[in-house]
Design a protein around this motif. Structure first.
Motif, PDB file in Angstrom:
ATOM      1  N   PHE A   1       0.829  -1.206   0.000  1.00 31.01           N
ATOM      2  CA  PHE A   1       0.000   0.000   0.000  1.00 31.01           C
ATOM      3  C   PHE A   1       0.865   1.258   0.000  1.00 31.01           C
ATOM      4  O   PHE A   1       0.668   2.167  -0.810  1.00 31.01           O
ATOM      5  CB  PHE A   1      -0.931   0.010   1.215  1.00 31.01           C
ATOM      6  CG  PHE A   1      -1.700   1.292   1.381  1.00 31.01           C
ATOM      7  CD1 PHE A   1      -2.814   1.550   0.601  1.00 31.01           C
ATOM      8  CD2 PHE A   1      -1.304   2.248   2.317  1.00 31.01           C
ATOM      9  CE1 PHE A   1      -3.527   2.744   0.743  1.00 31.01           C
ATOM     10  CE2 PHE A   1      -2.002   3.431   2.459  1.00 31.01           C
ATOM     11  CZ  PHE A   1      -3.119   3.680   1.670  1.00 31.01           C
ATOM     12  N   ILE A   2       1.852   1.336   0.906  1.00 25.20           N
ATOM     13  CA  ILE A   2       2.680   2.541   0.954  1.00 25.20           C
ATOM     14  C   ILE A   2       3.616   2.605  -0.251  1.00 25.20           C
ATOM     15  O   ILE A   2       3.947   3.699  -0.721  1.00 25.20           O
ATOM     16  CB  ILE A   2       3.463   2.643   2.279  1.00 25.20           C
ATOM     17  CG1 ILE A   2       4.450   1.487   2.433  1.00 25.20           C
ATOM     18  CG2 ILE A   2       2.514   2.712   3.465  1.00 25.20           C
ATOM     19  CD1 ILE A   2       5.396   1.662   3.619  1.00 25.20           C
ATOM     20  N   PHE A   3       4.027   1.441  -0.770  1.00 21.95           N
ATOM     21  CA  PHE A   3       4.868   1.421  -1.970  1.00 21.95           C
ATOM     22  C   PHE A   3       4.127   2.062  -3.140  1.00 21.95           C
ATOM     23  O   PHE A   3       4.712   2.828  -3.909  1.00 21.95           O
ATOM     24  CB  PHE A   3       5.251  -0.017  -2.323  1.00 21.95           C
ATOM     25  CG  PHE A   3       6.130  -0.134  -3.548  1.00 21.95           C
ATOM     26  CD1 PHE A   3       7.502  -0.243  -3.425  1.00 21.95           C
ATOM     27  CD2 PHE A   3       5.581  -0.141  -4.831  1.00 21.95           C
ATOM     28  CE1 PHE A   3       8.318  -0.334  -4.554  1.00 21.95           C
ATOM     29  CE2 PHE A   3       6.384  -0.238  -5.959  1.00 21.95           C
ATOM     30  CZ  PHE A   3       7.753  -0.338  -5.819  1.00 21.95           C
ATOM     31  N   PHE A   4       2.832   1.753  -3.264  1.00 24.16           N
ATOM     32  CA  PHE A   4       2.078   2.271  -4.405  1.00 24.16           C
ATOM     33  C   PHE A   4       2.123   3.783  -4.453  1.00 24.16           C
ATOM     34  O   PHE A   4       2.360   4.374  -5.516  1.00 24.16           O
ATOM     35  CB  PHE A   4       0.620   1.813  -4.363  1.00 24.16           C
ATOM     36  CG  PHE A   4      -0.261   2.558  -5.343  1.00 24.16           C
ATOM     37  CD1 PHE A   4      -0.257   2.223  -6.689  1.00 24.16           C
ATOM     38  CD2 PHE A   4      -1.059   3.613  -4.923  1.00 24.16           C
ATOM     39  CE1 PHE A   4      -1.034   2.925  -7.597  1.00 24.16           C
ATOM     40  CE2 PHE A   4      -1.840   4.326  -5.827  1.00 24.16           C
ATOM     41  CZ  PHE A   4      -1.832   3.970  -7.164  1.00 24.16           C
ATOM     42  N   TRP A   5       1.904   4.469  -3.333  1.00 20.07           N
ATOM     43  CA  TRP A   5       1.813   5.925  -3.357  1.00 20.07           C
ATOM     44  C   TRP A   5       3.157   6.565  -3.678  1.00 20.07           C
ATOM     45  O   TRP A   5       3.217   7.557  -4.417  1.00 20.07           O
ATOM     46  CB  TRP A   5       1.254   6.454  -2.034  1.00 20.07           C
ATOM     47  CG  TRP A   5      -0.208   6.201  -1.928  1.00 20.07           C
ATOM     48  CD1 TRP A   5      -0.844   5.338  -1.082  1.00 20.07           C
ATOM     49  CD2 TRP A   5      -1.227   6.782  -2.765  1.00 20.07           C
ATOM     50  NE1 TRP A   5      -2.198   5.353  -1.317  1.00 20.07           N
ATOM     51  CE2 TRP A   5      -2.466   6.233  -2.336  1.00 20.07           C
ATOM     52  CE3 TRP A   5      -1.230   7.702  -3.802  1.00 20.07           C
ATOM     53  CZ2 TRP A   5      -3.681   6.579  -2.936  1.00 20.07           C
ATOM     54  CZ3 TRP A   5      -2.426   8.054  -4.401  1.00 20.07           C
ATOM     55  CH2 TRP A   5      -3.629   7.496  -3.964  1.00 20.07           C
ATOM     56  N   GLU A   6       4.243   6.013  -3.141  1.00 20.61           N
ATOM     57  CA  GLU A   6       5.554   6.566  -3.483  1.00 20.61           C
ATOM     58  C   GLU A   6       5.892   6.293  -4.941  1.00 20.61           C
ATOM     59  O   GLU A   6       6.428   7.171  -5.641  1.00 20.61           O
ATOM     60  CB  GLU A   6       6.627   5.970  -2.557  1.00 20.61           C
ATOM     61  CG  GLU A   6       8.052   6.378  -2.894  1.00 20.61           C
ATOM     62  CD  GLU A   6       8.318   7.872  -2.757  1.00 20.61           C
ATOM     63  OE1 GLU A   6       9.416   8.317  -3.176  1.00 20.61           O
ATOM     64  OE2 GLU A   6       7.444   8.607  -2.242  1.00 20.61           O
ATOM     65  N   TRP A   7       5.572   5.093  -5.417  1.00 25.15           N
ATOM     66  CA  TRP A   7       5.834   4.770  -6.820  1.00 25.15           C
ATOM     67  C   TRP A   7       5.005   5.663  -7.754  1.00 25.15           C
ATOM     68  O   TRP A   7       5.518   6.194  -8.750  1.00 25.15           O
ATOM     69  CB  TRP A   7       5.492   3.298  -7.094  1.00 25.15           C
ATOM     70  CG  TRP A   7       5.505   2.938  -8.548  1.00 25.15           C
ATOM     71  CD1 TRP A   7       6.595   2.669  -9.328  1.00 25.15           C
ATOM     72  CD2 TRP A   7       4.358   2.840  -9.407  1.00 25.15           C
ATOM     73  NE1 TRP A   7       6.207   2.408 -10.619  1.00 25.15           N
ATOM     74  CE2 TRP A   7       4.837   2.500 -10.697  1.00 25.15           C
ATOM     75  CE3 TRP A   7       2.990   2.978  -9.208  1.00 25.15           C
ATOM     76  CZ2 TRP A   7       3.984   2.321 -11.785  1.00 25.15           C
ATOM     77  CZ3 TRP A   7       2.137   2.802 -10.282  1.00 25.15           C
ATOM     78  CH2 TRP A   7       2.637   2.478 -11.557  1.00 25.15           C
ATOM     79  N   PHE A   8       3.739   5.865  -7.433  1.00 20.16           N
ATOM     80  CA  PHE A   8       2.869   6.697  -8.261  1.00 20.16           C
ATOM     81  C   PHE A   8       3.349   8.143  -8.249  1.00 20.16           C
ATOM     82  O   PHE A   8       3.322   8.837  -9.276  1.00 20.16           O
ATOM     83  CB  PHE A   8       1.427   6.604  -7.745  1.00 20.16           C
ATOM     84  CG  PHE A   8       0.420   7.302  -8.620  1.00 20.16           C
ATOM     85  CD1 PHE A   8       0.435   7.162  -9.996  1.00 20.16           C
ATOM     86  CD2 PHE A   8      -0.557   8.104  -8.050  1.00 20.16           C
ATOM     87  CE1 PHE A   8      -0.494   7.809 -10.805  1.00 20.16           C
ATOM     88  CE2 PHE A   8      -1.495   8.755  -8.835  1.00 20.16           C
ATOM     89  CZ  PHE A   8      -1.460   8.608 -10.209  1.00 20.16           C
ATOM     90  N   HIS A   9       3.813   8.605  -7.089  1.00 16.94           N
ATOM     91  CA  HIS A   9       4.338   9.968  -6.983  1.00 16.94           C
ATOM     92  C   HIS A   9       5.552  10.147  -7.899  1.00 16.94           C
ATOM     93  O   HIS A   9       5.663  11.141  -8.628  1.00 16.94           O
ATOM     94  CB  HIS A   9       4.722  10.227  -5.524  1.00 16.94           C
ATOM     95  CG  HIS A   9       5.121  11.636  -5.235  1.00 16.94           C
ATOM     96  ND1 HIS A   9       4.350  12.723  -5.564  1.00 16.94           N
ATOM     97  CD2 HIS A   9       6.221  12.147  -4.625  1.00 16.94           C
ATOM     98  CE1 HIS A   9       4.943  13.840  -5.188  1.00 16.94           C
ATOM     99  NE2 HIS A   9       6.090  13.518  -4.618  1.00 16.94           N
TER     100      HIS A   9
END
Length: 358
Positions: free
Chosen positions: A106-114
């Motif tokens: 979950f936290i990986f997704f937001w940093e990757w998307f950013h």
């Protein structure tokens, strides 16, 4: 709002028609810059989500090319998670809290998307710029400014990595709030620069001979006061100082909260969560006063810009209070940052209106 900002100048029909026949490229460049500005706005919003979900340290390496793809196999996911397990945020905070791979994803997704948005913005700016440059479609006097905006975008990516790196080693379980403020304020400055340049090009394409707008004393003063408020807000976010109080207008039952002043006021004003929270909530009213003056001066020339400034700072104040009272509810915190970006946009619009020369 962006659509409204982009349509701020109405010239006589004859002038507009002649300009279109002679050279419609300034308007084309302006539309391109509006699209990039929208992408930067989305980037700021996603950055707020990344910060509030504590996702910023989930990717421990910077891979400009291969990093564009997320892990595709279970082994790749496990390798990323294992790398994350080596940093203080996991060993001291999330590990003891029982984080599992599903939580990490979950936290990986937001940093990757950013980071992905950053790559998209870079391409959305560089490729059209190269095309316009090769085709000699950039109006005289704008090449240097467009290159400067491109450089700001590159710096934004570099500052983002320095910010992440600050939280990957040592005893810190989070990123440096100083690097976070540099990262965020560079994005907002870039947003304002895109809007300002798009407005200049819109006037050039519409009027044919319009000169670039200039800064005025009022706009420099209002912009400086707003800058301090944005800086304080970034430090509050970086230190999780929004959690220092869930009451308003008092903190800890008093107007001025207790804070650690043993190392002096300046140190406390840049490091102590309680004092920073206090300064951010009350400097906001200084910013409001400055923006009211700016909006009143803008109103005779462009009422919509004046309304935009009043509306955004009003909503921003309400969202700030609601965020505090909610204990920094995720959606309220994100909305607070999003409207902050809109306030910067509206302020840039108003400043441009005052700086236009006949």
């Amino acid at each position: 709002m962006v659509a409204a900002i982009g349509n701020v100048d109405h010239s006589p029909p004859g002038l507009a028609a002649d300009s279109e026949k002679a050279d419609g490229r300034p308007l084309l460049l302006a539309r391109w810059l509006w699209c990039v500005a929208v992408l930067v706005f989305i980037m700021v919003v996603v950055g707020g989500i990344t910060r509030l979900t504590e996702s910023g340290l989930s990717i421990t390496e910077w891979k400009p090319i291969t990093g564009a793809l997320p892990p595709l196999t279970q082994a790749e996911w496990q390798a990323q998670f294992d790398a994350y397990k080596q940093i203080p945020e996991y060993t001291q905070v999330n590990g003891p809290a029982g984080m599992v791979l599903a939580d990490y994803k979950f936290i990986f997704f937001w940093e990757w998307f950013h980071r992905l948005l950053g790559r998209i913005i870079g391409m959305a700016f560089f490729l059209p710029l190269a095309w316009f440059w090769i085709r000699r479609q950039i109006p005289q006097g704008y090449k240097l400014r467009l290159v400067a905006l491109l450089a700001l975008g590159a710096l934004q990516g570099a500052f983002g990595w320095f910010m992440v790196r600050s939280g990957l080693s040592g005893e810190m379980t989070d990123v440096s709030h100083f690097w976070l403020s540099i990262h965020l304020l560079t994005a907002l400055f870039t947003l304002a620069g895109l809007i300002w340049t798009a407005l200049d090009l819109t006037r050039l394409g519409t009027l044919g001979s319009a000169r670039p707008a200039r800064l005025t004393g009022v706009t420099v003063l209002a912009g400086s006061i707003l800058f301090i408020q944005l800086l304080l807000g970034a430090w509050v976010a970086g230190l999780n100082a929004g959690l220092a109080s869930d009451s308003w207008p008092l903190m800890q039952g008093r107007f001025v909260p207790d804070y650690d002043g043993a190392r002096g006021f300046f140190y406390a004003a840049t490091h102590d969560p309680f004092l920073l929270h206090f300064l951010h909530r009350w400097w906001a009213w200084v910013a409001v006063a400055a923006l009211i003056v700016l909006a009143r001066k803008v109103k005779p020339f462009e009422r919509r810009a004046s309304v935009a400034i009043h509306s955004t700072f009003g909503i921003q104040i309400l969202l700030g209070i609601a965020t505090v009272l909610s204990g920094v509810e995720l959606w309220l915190g994100v909305a607070h940052q999003a409207v902050g970006a809109l306030l910067v946009s509206a302020t840039a619009w108003g400043a441009h209106v005052l700086g236009r020369r006949k």
